[in-house]
Structure formats: C-alpha cells, structure tokens
Design an enzyme around this catalytic site. Structure first.
Site, mmCIF file in Angstrom:
data_model
loop_
_atom_site.group_PDB
_atom_site.id
_atom_site.type_symbol
_atom_site.label_atom_id
_atom_site.label_comp_id
_atom_site.label_asym_id
_atom_site.label_seq_id
_atom_site.Cartn_x
_atom_site.Cartn_y
_atom_site.Cartn_z
ATOM 1 N N TYR A 180 51.604 38.906 72.652
ATOM 2 C CA TYR A 180 52.995 39.297 72.867
ATOM 3 C C TYR A 180 53.238 40.715 72.343
ATOM 4 C CZ TYR A 180 58.093 39.151 72.490
ATOM 5 O OH TYR A 180 59.424 39.439 72.597
ATOM 6 N N SER A 181 52.780 40.983 71.111
ATOM 7 C CA SER A 181 52.946 42.318 70.527
ATOM 8 C C SER A 181 52.265 43.367 71.391
ATOM 9 C CB SER A 181 52.361 42.376 69.116
ATOM 10 O OG SER A 181 53.134 41.616 68.223
#
Ligand SMILES: *[C@@H]1O[C@H](CO)[C@@H](O)[C@H](O)[C@H]1NC(C)=O
Length: 118
Positions: A9-10
């Site tokens: 996600y990051s």
C-alpha cells in the site's frame, strides 16, 4: 508516510505521489491549467481498511462519507494537497520544505524549449 504491515500500500501511494508531482510540475512549466490534488488520508473506516487493521491497530477510522466529500472539495478548490483523518500537526510535519526547495531549485536546470504542451 510509510507504516509497518502495509508495504505494498505504501509503495503504491509513494508511486502516485512521485508520478502526479512530476506531472503537476510539467503542467506548471508548460502552462497547462490542470490542477492535481494529492490526498493525504489517515485511517478511513472502509471495510477493507478496518479489516486490514483489526486486532493490529488501536484506532478508529474516520468516516468514509466525510472523506469522500473532503476529496471532492479539495479537487474543486484546486488544492495541491489535502489532509483528512490525520492528526492536526500532520500537514506541518509531512510537508517537506527541503524537498520543495530542492524541486524548485532543480527547475532552473531544465531547458524549457524542450517542453511542449500539446
Ligand atoms: C485555470 O482554470 C481555472 C478553472 O477553470 C480558472 O478559474 C482559472 O482562471 C484558470 N487560470 C488560468 C491562468 O487560466
């Protein structure tokens, strides 16, 4: 910012920041009047997010409906960045004056004749 347990996600969010920040600069240099709003969001109470942090993070997600409205407002107002669901001081701490200064200074090295706005 990066956080544990959400590396994919990051990574995708950092990629979006890099891509759209570059495009924003190109638009600015070529006088293309299109705004890009970078949304920096805290934990939002979507089913996906709340399931992902269940039992791991002690936090309540901010309401997704209000988040959607803030995103629409930020875009309509052509804001460069908007913060929602983050602690009050986040914008001050996340905004990197060093990064902004370096980006500004690096623009001097570009040959503007090579940019086209077609
Ligand atoms: C850019 O577009 C916005 C929204 O349509 C408009 O309000 C603004 O005047 C435009 N700016 C320039 C420099 O054309």
């Amino acid at each position: 910012m990066s956080s544990p347990l959400i590396a994919p996600y990051s990574a995708s969010k950092f990629a979006l920041d890099g891509f759209f920040s570059s495009v924003r600069k190109e638009f600015s240099m070529t006088k293309v009047n299109v705004s890009i709003t970078l949304c920096i969001l805290g934990l939002i109470n979507t089913d996906t997010a709340m399931n992902a942090v269940a039992g791991v993070l002690n936090a309540h997600g901010s309401p997704k409906e209000e988040c959607a409205l803030e995103i629409l407002k930020g875009g309509a107002l052509r804001r460069e960045e908007l913060y929602y669901g983050t602690p009050l001081w986040t914008s001050v701490l996340v905004a990197s004056p060093g990064r902004k200064l370096l980006e500004f200074l690096s623009l001097r090295n570009y040959n503007l004749d090579k940019f086209t706005s077609s």
